[in-house]
Design an enzyme around this catalytic site. Structure first.
Site, PDB file in Angstrom:
ATOM      1  N   ARG A 141       5.724 -12.711   9.224  1.00 49.30           N
ATOM      2  CA  ARG A 141       6.335 -11.681   9.061  1.00 49.30           C
ATOM      3  C   ARG A 141       7.736 -11.553   9.742  1.00 49.30           C
ATOM      4  O   ARG A 141       7.963 -12.271  10.763  1.00 49.30           O
ATOM      5  CB  ARG A 141       5.552 -10.281   9.370  1.00 49.30           C
ATOM      6  CG  ARG A 141       5.139 -10.160  10.711  1.00 49.30           C
ATOM      7  CD  ARG A 141       4.562  -8.703  11.005  1.00 49.30           C
ATOM      8  NE  ARG A 141       3.301  -8.498  10.173  1.00 49.30           N
ATOM      9  CZ  ARG A 141       3.187  -7.495   9.294  1.00 49.30           C
ATOM     10  NH1 ARG A 141       4.212  -6.361   9.360  1.00 49.30           N
ATOM     11  NH2 ARG A 141       2.154  -7.157   8.622  1.00 49.30           N
TER      12      ARG A 141
ATOM     13  N   LYS B  34       4.484   0.930   9.514  1.00 49.51           N
ATOM     14  CA  LYS B  34       4.667   2.070   8.838  1.00 49.51           C
ATOM     15  C   LYS B  34       4.286   3.276   9.471  1.00 49.51           C
ATOM     16  O   LYS B  34       4.399   4.575   9.322  1.00 49.51           O
ATOM     17  CB  LYS B  34       3.954   1.999   7.363  1.00 49.51           C
ATOM     18  CG  LYS B  34       4.743   1.093   6.246  1.00 49.51           C
ATOM     19  CD  LYS B  34       4.307   1.249   4.944  1.00 49.51           C
ATOM     20  CE  LYS B  34       3.214   0.209   4.762  1.00 49.51           C
ATOM     21  NZ  LYS B  34       2.606  -0.097   3.632  1.00 49.51           N
TER      22      LYS B  34
ATOM     23  N   GLU C  64       0.825  -1.101   0.030  1.00 53.89           N
ATOM     24  CA  GLU C  64       0.014  -0.020  -0.005  1.00 53.89           C
ATOM     25  C   GLU C  64       1.048   1.174   0.042  1.00 53.89           C
ATOM     26  O   GLU C  64       1.749   1.312   0.883  1.00 53.89           O
ATOM     27  CB  GLU C  64      -0.975   0.109   1.143  1.00 53.89           C
ATOM     28  CG  GLU C  64      -1.903   1.311   1.216  1.00 53.89           C
ATOM     29  CD  GLU C  64      -2.729   1.435   2.248  1.00 53.89           C
ATOM     30  OE1 GLU C  64      -2.693   0.477   3.336  1.00 53.89           O
ATOM     31  OE2 GLU C  64      -3.678   2.246   2.450  1.00 53.89           O
TER      32      GLU C  64
HETATM   33  P1  ATP Z   1       1.738  -2.006   8.244  1.00 58.34           P
HETATM   34  O1  ATP Z   1       1.833  -3.232   8.961  1.00 58.34           O
HETATM   35  O2  ATP Z   1       2.688  -1.108   8.785  1.00 58.34           O
HETATM   36  O3  ATP Z   1       0.417  -1.521   8.009  1.00 58.34           O
HETATM   37  P2  ATP Z   1       1.745  -3.629   5.979  1.00 58.34           P
HETATM   38  O4  ATP Z   1       2.498  -4.727   6.403  1.00 58.34           O
HETATM   39  O5  ATP Z   1       0.130  -3.658   5.682  1.00 58.34           O
HETATM   40  O6  ATP Z   1       2.185  -2.358   6.791  1.00 58.34           O
HETATM   41  P3  ATP Z   1       1.635  -3.349   2.980  1.00 58.34           P
HETATM   42  O7  ATP Z   1       2.474  -2.156   2.104  1.00 58.34           O
HETATM   43  O8  ATP Z   1       0.411  -3.690   2.952  1.00 58.34           O
HETATM   44  O9  ATP Z   1       2.238  -2.826   4.451  1.00 58.34           O
HETATM   45  O10 ATP Z   1       2.659  -4.471   2.708  1.00 58.34           O
HETATM   46  C1  ATP Z   1       2.965  -5.260   1.498  1.00 58.34           C
HETATM   47  C2  ATP Z   1       3.190  -6.503   1.388  1.00 58.34           C
HETATM   48  O11 ATP Z   1       4.502  -6.809   2.478  1.00 58.34           O
HETATM   49  C3  ATP Z   1       2.219  -7.327   2.056  1.00 58.34           C
HETATM   50  O12 ATP Z   1       2.054  -8.546   1.330  1.00 58.34           O
HETATM   51  C4  ATP Z   1       2.825  -7.667   3.427  1.00 58.34           C
HETATM   52  O13 ATP Z   1       2.484  -8.996   3.913  1.00 58.34           O
HETATM   53  C5  ATP Z   1       4.138  -7.592   3.372  1.00 58.34           C
HETATM   54  N1  ATP Z   1       4.803  -7.319   4.513  1.00 58.34           N
HETATM   55  C6  ATP Z   1       4.795  -6.224   5.417  1.00 58.34           C
HETATM   56  N2  ATP Z   1       5.350  -6.188   6.337  1.00 58.34           N
HETATM   57  C7  ATP Z   1       6.180  -7.278   6.571  1.00 58.34           C
HETATM   58  C8  ATP Z   1       7.221  -7.817   7.098  1.00 58.34           C
HETATM   59  N3  ATP Z   1       7.476  -7.367   8.447  1.00 58.34           N
HETATM   60  N4  ATP Z   1       7.735  -9.031   6.921  1.00 58.34           N
HETATM   61  C9  ATP Z   1       7.274  -9.752   5.728  1.00 58.34           C
HETATM   62  N5  ATP Z   1       6.325  -9.127   4.920  1.00 58.34           N
HETATM   63  C10 ATP Z   1       5.915  -8.090   5.302  1.00 58.34           C
HETATM   64 MG    MG Z   2      -1.387  -3.839   4.465  1.00 63.13          MG
END
Ligand code: ATP
Ligand code: MG
Length: 563
Positions: A263, A273, A37
């Site tokens: 994650r 974020k 996102e």
């Molecule tokens: P936040 O947790 O800060 O809201 P998010 O994880 O939802 O952020 P996205 O931009 O939706 O952020 O993530 C994009 C992709 O990266 C998604 O498929 C998510 O699962 C993956 N992702 C995000 N954070 C991690 C992490 N710490 N480890 C592995 N994959 C991740």
């Molecule tokens: Mg997300």
């Protein structure tokens, strides 16, 4: 494109995909996607997902799309889109022409929503957000059906169209899937599909004032793109039945399968974020690319390489249960990579002047110094030596304890690549008593670094020629947080910030070969650590270096026990 290694360690996701290829599910096709996102800069957790999705596609001769999952106008922007594009590319991955935006699917998604209404599978609910929450029930109690659940298809179609047309204020109505308020899985209790948000979207502007929820948009976006394996993080495990429900009910052509993995959590940092944005907005860091940030852009500016980050992601692997990875492992991967690639140079962070009394004034010698001890192909440079030098203040002690082998009054040490010198006198500031200069003598017979009479020294120290050295600023970065788990330790994470995570040294001296140092290039300052030329603040006129990572103790051997 990154060269993939077919002998990559296997993991449960790759095993599933391998089985699917063998059983010809999806006609043997493999299509993944990375779906960020655009509401922040990508971080090292995203790097794990990027390496996984693009890595699997490359390994299986499949494809991986880059998709902006931009279904919420709040906080999304083109700045973030550009950051994501730059970072994924920099990490070494290529989506070819497959850059997509969920916002491009708004009309299609809306048509899917109409279809569900017509099937009697979705309804407009006019409960408030609070009421919806109350009606939802708990883990132990079933939910209660909304009084609006039995609206007629016509009424629902009419209301959704009017929601889209902007007739209603935010929060007055939502579109919900009609599933099961008694489901043991709370996600399945008539989840919201659309809400009204009268906000301008960075791409669609004011064309829409209803926006689809993640669970509705994500599975259908995957399906529209013909994704086969939709890899996401563990917190979506409970959402998988809903993911499948939309696809089944709508009988879409492509039915991707969702697979969840744990994650990445990393000690001494945060990965949300929202929290990272808070650090930026409160100016607790210099920006998203502050070299202490766990963002890809911060790490790039810090001097981490794509290779080091990819190696880290490969090493931590993919698992089904959450864990916390030690920051030290990431730093280890960085060191390992930089040890291979970084030219060695000499830099003095805290200069102490040394005058070699018996070296002729005005004379300059040039020492040919290799850039890498184990890689001759990296070449060498000439380093001038003269009567006036700088050494690091840390390498001198007037009254040394027993185990201090470096320079002190009466003691002899070797200068890296050069002569033995002996300290004969300490010059102090008459008023403060501070040591301002050392007078030394050198032994002309030790040019090779060894004494013909076989006498030994216990330390080799680095130096620069005072007349030839270039002034520089060096920023010593360390971990941003003092504690391993900054989010749980204190109610306010900022209380755990380490005030010593940045120390700026403004009067450093680096060897003259660094005049040619270009933005972003990496060096090992011998005995000190790995550094890179800051890509933002460094210029020909004022060199600025960032400490990428310290040298473990590898240098201690050279220092304390001679060459
Ligand atoms: P936040 O947790 O800060 O809201 P998010 O994880 O939802 O952020 P996205 O931009 O939706 O952020 O993530 C994009 C992709 O990266 C998604 O498929 C998510 O699962 C993956 N992702 C995000 N954070 C991690 C992490 N710490 N480890 C592995 N994959 C991740
Ligand atoms: Mg997300």
């Amino acid at each position: 494109m990154v060269q993939t290694n077919s002998s990559l360690p296997s993991d449960f996701i790759r095993d599933i995909i391998q089985d699917d290829i063998e059983t010809n599910k999806y006609q043997g096709r493999v299509a993944t996607r990375f779906p960020p996102e655009p509401n922040g800069y990508p971080h090292i957790g995203h790097a794990k997902s990027i390496c996984l999705n693009f890595g699997i596609a490359a390994q299986c001769r499949g494809t991986c799309n880059l998709r902006m999952d931009d279904t919420d106008p709040t906080g999304e922007s083109m700045e973030y889109v550009n950051a994501i594009i730059r970072d994924v590319k920099w990490l070494g991955f290529d989506w070819e022409e497959r850059l997509y935006y969920a916002s491009d699917y708004y009309e299609k998604l809306y048509q899917y929503a109409l279809q569900l209404i017509k099937m009697g599978k979705a309804f407009v609910c006019s409960l408030s957000a609070d009421e919806i929450r109350q009606y939802r029930g708990t883990f132990t109690e079933p939910g209660k059906e909304s009084p609006y659940r039995d609206r007629t298809i016509e009424e629902n179609l009419d209301l959704l169209e009017r929601m889209r047309a902007g007739e209603f204020p935010d929060g007055t109505h939502v579109l919900r899937a009609k599933i099961d308020m008694a489901s043991p899985n709370i996600t399945m209790r008539d989840p919201v599909m659309y809400r009204i948000k009268k906000e301008t979207h960075y791409r669609t502007g004011d064309s829409w004032c209803i926006y689809p929820m993640y669970d509705f948009a994500h599975c259908l976006s995957d399906s529209i793109e013909g994704i086969t394996h939709s890899i996401c993080t563990l917190e979506f495990e409970n959402n998988r039945p809903l993911y499948d429900w939309f696809l089944d009910e709508l009988k879409v052509e492509h039915q991707p399968q969702q697979i969840e993995f744990a994650r990445l959590n990393l000690s001494y940092t945060i990965m949300s974020k929202r929290k990272l944005l808070e650090l930026v907005e409160r100016k607790l860091v210099s920006g998203w690319d502050d070299p202490r940030m766990p963002t890809i852009s911060g790490m790039r500016r810090r001097g981490y390489t794509p290779e080091a980050i990819r190696s880290f992601c490969e090493r931590i692997g993919v698992a089904k249960n959450d864990s916390i990875v030690d920051m030290a492992l990431l730093e280890h991967c960085v060191r390992e990579d930089l040890n291979e690639r970084a030219p060695r140079v000499m830099a003095i962070l805290r200069p102490l002047r040394v005058v070699i009394d018996n070296y002729p004034e005005g004379r300059v010698e040039e020492f040919e110094c290799p850039y890498h001890p184990k890689n001759a192909a990296m070449g060498s440079r000439k380093v001038p030596f003269s009567r006036d030098l700088y050494i690091d203040a840390d390498d001198f002690m007037e009254n040394p304890p027993k185990k201090f082998y470096r320079l002190s009054p009466g003691r002899e040490v070797r200068l890296r690549y050069g002569y033995f010198i002996k300290c004969v006198r300490v010059v102090k500031n008459g008023r403060t008593g501070e040591v301002v200069e050392l007078r030394c003598t050198y032994d002309p017979e030790t040019r090779s670094g060894f004494a013909p009479d076989g006498r030994k020294v216990d330390a080799t120290i680095h130096w620069v020629s005072a007349l030839d050295a270039l002034p520089a600023q060096v920023r010593l970065y360390d971990r941003l947080f003092r504690v391993a788990d900054p989010l749980t330790k204190e109610s306010d994470m900022t209380l755990s910030l380490d005030p010593k995570s940045l120390e700026i040294l403004r009067s450093c001296q680096v060897e003259p070969s660094m005049a040619a140092a270009i933005s972003g290039s990496l060096y090992q300052f011998e005995r000190v650590g790995y550094f890179c030329v800051d890509s933002v603040d460094s210029s020909d006129k004022a060199l600025v270096f960032n400490r990428t990572v310290t040298l473990r103790d590898a240098w201690a051997r050279i220092t304390e026990k001679g060459k």
